[in-house]
Enzyme design. Sequence first.
Site, PDB file in Angstrom:
ATOM      1  N   TYR A  33     -10.986   0.706  10.369  1.00 11.53           N
ATOM      2  CA  TYR A  33     -12.175   1.096   9.598  1.00 11.53           C
ATOM      3  C   TYR A  33     -12.444   0.178   8.417  1.00 11.53           C
ATOM      4  O   TYR A  33     -13.311   0.474   7.612  1.00 11.53           O
ATOM      5  CB  TYR A  33     -12.062   2.560   9.140  1.00 11.53           C
ATOM      6  CG  TYR A  33     -10.780   2.880   8.405  1.00 11.53           C
ATOM      7  CD1 TYR A  33     -10.578   2.468   7.094  1.00 11.53           C
ATOM      8  CD2 TYR A  33      -9.761   3.581   9.041  1.00 11.53           C
ATOM      9  CE1 TYR A  33      -9.402   2.754   6.435  1.00 11.53           C
ATOM     10  CE2 TYR A  33      -8.583   3.880   8.387  1.00 11.53           C
ATOM     11  CZ  TYR A  33      -8.415   3.463   7.086  1.00 11.53           C
ATOM     12  OH  TYR A  33      -7.243   3.739   6.440  1.00 11.53           O
ATOM     13  N   LYS A  34     -11.679  -0.922   8.275  1.00 10.90           N
ATOM     14  CA  LYS A  34     -12.024  -1.873   7.214  1.00 10.90           C
ATOM     15  C   LYS A  34     -12.896  -2.956   7.852  1.00 10.90           C
ATOM     16  O   LYS A  34     -14.061  -2.724   8.117  1.00 10.90           O
ATOM     17  CB  LYS A  34     -10.765  -2.412   6.553  1.00 10.90           C
ATOM     18  CG  LYS A  34     -10.089  -1.332   5.686  1.00 10.90           C
ATOM     19  CD  LYS A  34      -8.759  -1.696   5.110  1.00 10.90           C
ATOM     20  CE  LYS A  34      -8.170  -0.483   4.386  1.00 10.90           C
ATOM     21  NZ  LYS A  34      -6.753  -0.281   4.672  1.00 10.90           N
TER      22      LYS A  34
ATOM     23  N   ASP B 258       1.832  -5.182   8.498  1.00  8.98           N
ATOM     24  CA  ASP B 258       0.665  -4.320   8.364  1.00  8.98           C
ATOM     25  C   ASP B 258      -0.552  -5.227   8.172  1.00  8.98           C
ATOM     26  O   ASP B 258      -0.662  -5.932   7.165  1.00  8.98           O
ATOM     27  CB  ASP B 258       0.832  -3.359   7.178  1.00  8.98           C
ATOM     28  CG  ASP B 258      -0.287  -2.325   7.143  1.00  8.98           C
ATOM     29  OD1 ASP B 258      -1.422  -2.654   7.564  1.00  8.98           O
ATOM     30  OD2 ASP B 258      -0.034  -1.196   6.685  1.00  8.98           O
TER      31      ASP B 258
ATOM     32  N   ARG C  92     -12.256  -4.310  -7.185  1.00 12.34           N
ATOM     33  CA  ARG C  92     -12.042  -5.004  -5.913  1.00 12.34           C
ATOM     34  C   ARG C  92     -13.333  -4.970  -5.108  1.00 12.34           C
ATOM     35  O   ARG C  92     -13.903  -3.900  -4.893  1.00 12.34           O
ATOM     36  CB  ARG C  92     -10.924  -4.286  -5.152  1.00 12.34           C
ATOM     37  CG  ARG C  92     -10.536  -4.949  -3.853  1.00 12.34           C
ATOM     38  CD  ARG C  92      -9.440  -4.186  -3.180  1.00 12.34           C
ATOM     39  NE  ARG C  92      -9.956  -2.927  -2.598  1.00 12.34           N
ATOM     40  CZ  ARG C  92      -9.274  -2.161  -1.753  1.00 12.34           C
ATOM     41  NH1 ARG C  92      -8.050  -2.490  -1.406  1.00 12.34           N
ATOM     42  NH2 ARG C  92      -9.803  -1.057  -1.266  1.00 12.34           N
TER      43      ARG C  92
ATOM     44  N   PHE D 181       0.851  -1.189   0.000  1.00 14.60           N
ATOM     45  CA  PHE D 181       0.000   0.000   0.000  1.00 14.60           C
ATOM     46  C   PHE D 181       0.895   1.251   0.000  1.00 14.60           C
ATOM     47  O   PHE D 181       1.941   1.259   0.656  1.00 14.60           O
ATOM     48  CB  PHE D 181      -0.876  -0.044   1.253  1.00 14.60           C
ATOM     49  CG  PHE D 181      -1.965   0.977   1.290  1.00 14.60           C
ATOM     50  CD1 PHE D 181      -3.124   0.817   0.549  1.00 14.60           C
ATOM     51  CD2 PHE D 181      -1.829   2.115   2.079  1.00 14.60           C
ATOM     52  CE1 PHE D 181      -4.130   1.760   0.594  1.00 14.60           C
ATOM     53  CE2 PHE D 181      -2.836   3.066   2.123  1.00 14.60           C
ATOM     54  CZ  PHE D 181      -3.989   2.900   1.383  1.00 14.60           C
TER      55      PHE D 181
HETATM   56  C1  LIG Z   1      -5.972   0.951   4.635  1.00 17.39           C
HETATM   57  C2  LIG Z   1      -4.492   0.801   4.759  1.00 17.39           C
HETATM   58  C3  LIG Z   1      -3.713   1.794   5.362  1.00 17.39           C
HETATM   59  C4  LIG Z   1      -4.359   3.075   5.805  1.00 17.39           C
HETATM   60  O1  LIG Z   1      -3.541   3.993   6.416  1.00 17.39           O
HETATM   61  P1  LIG Z   1      -4.220   5.292   7.081  1.00 17.39           P
HETATM   62  O2  LIG Z   1      -3.137   5.960   7.778  1.00 17.39           O
HETATM   63  O3  LIG Z   1      -5.323   4.792   7.974  1.00 17.39           O
HETATM   64  O4  LIG Z   1      -4.825   6.091   5.977  1.00 17.39           O
HETATM   65  C5  LIG Z   1      -2.347   1.560   5.504  1.00 17.39           C
HETATM   66  N1  LIG Z   1      -1.778   0.429   5.054  1.00 17.39           N
HETATM   67  C6  LIG Z   1      -2.513  -0.547   4.464  1.00 17.39           C
HETATM   68  C7  LIG Z   1      -1.840  -1.795   3.995  1.00 17.39           C
HETATM   69  C8  LIG Z   1      -3.884  -0.381   4.276  1.00 17.39           C
HETATM   70  O5  LIG Z   1      -4.611  -1.314   3.678  1.00 17.39           O
END
Ligand SMILES: *Cc1c(COP(=O)(O)O)cnc(C)c1O
Length: 349
Positions: free
Chosen positions: A172-173, A147, A321, A71
Amino acid sequence: MRHQWGGELILGWDHWMDLPSQIGDQIAAHVVGAGPGEVIVSDSTTVNLYKLVHAALGHRPGHVVASTDDFPTDRYIVSAVAEAHGRRVVWIDPHPVDGVQPADVAAVVEGAALVLLSHVQYRSGALADLAAITTVAHDAGALVLWDCSHSGGSVPIGLRAHDVDLAVGCTYKYLNSGPGSPAWLYVAEGLQADMRHPVQGWMGAADVFAMGPAYEQDLGVRSFLTGSLPVLALTAVAGGVSLTAEAGIETIRSVSMDLTDYFIALVDEHLTPLGFELGTPRDRHRRGGHVSIRHPHAQALDRNLRARKVIGDFRFPDSLRLGLAPLTTSFEDCWRAVAAIAEETRRLA
Ligand SMILES: *Cc1c(COP(=O)(O)O)cnc(C)c1O
């Protein structure tokens, strides 16, 4: 809002102060498989990555191993922090569907300080072999930072059982805590007293209200707190986590595997003939909770589907997705989504 903030005013801090640890302990017990005192809820995933990558590089010498398919925030943070420490990042370039493999890590980990990877790949949904990769990293003397943004609340993780050093994840997921809700972070108990991070705020001090002349770090995971806590947002996290605890992460995983199997069977039957390809591993034990399907018109399809309330994400260059959240997505939802995708694809052709 009405009873606590309205009635207690600042007196509420007496009990709000412990929310990051209390909810962290619930996440540890019911979501990520860690011990009490190993998880807190604080800041965003991005800021937590920043703090933990810094702490890991201060803890031992060597390069950082990360992945080109991770990500964006993970890649950006690791690049910046490695540069600040004068370290190299060695990038793994994993298979686009199957994701990072233990052998990919073994090839570049000798002499590394840290391996940073995602447990579930955000595009393909590939589930990394966390246990094997953690062992590969440890055998080479490196720390691991997982992560778990896409696995927390969808896949049992077993951070303690697999001897993971560090981890982060959003709430939040699959944890359903609402947009921008604060993230969690995990530091294995044995590492906590030796970890330093650069956001030395008063909430991470050993005695918050001593207000002394210099920072004295808390020796537990609370040292990773920074400033005042977002109490309302933390309350939403508590709600999301308690739903997950009530359903049980093993049950959630089992429904999730059935949902994704069913969705993939529908894709094979109704969408493959229309030019779609599966962008997610077929083996249910090698994927998380979302499914990606690939089509040259994915971007236009995503737009048209959103108008019909079939809401996925377009991911460059050609992926659609779909997040099949087991607590809220039904088998009928899967069927209706695939029927809508087929209809919209025919209309575009
Ligand atoms: C959703 C997600 C994030 C989100 O980071 P935020 O700081 O909450 O915006 C980070 N890493 C991964 C792998 C994600 O899927």
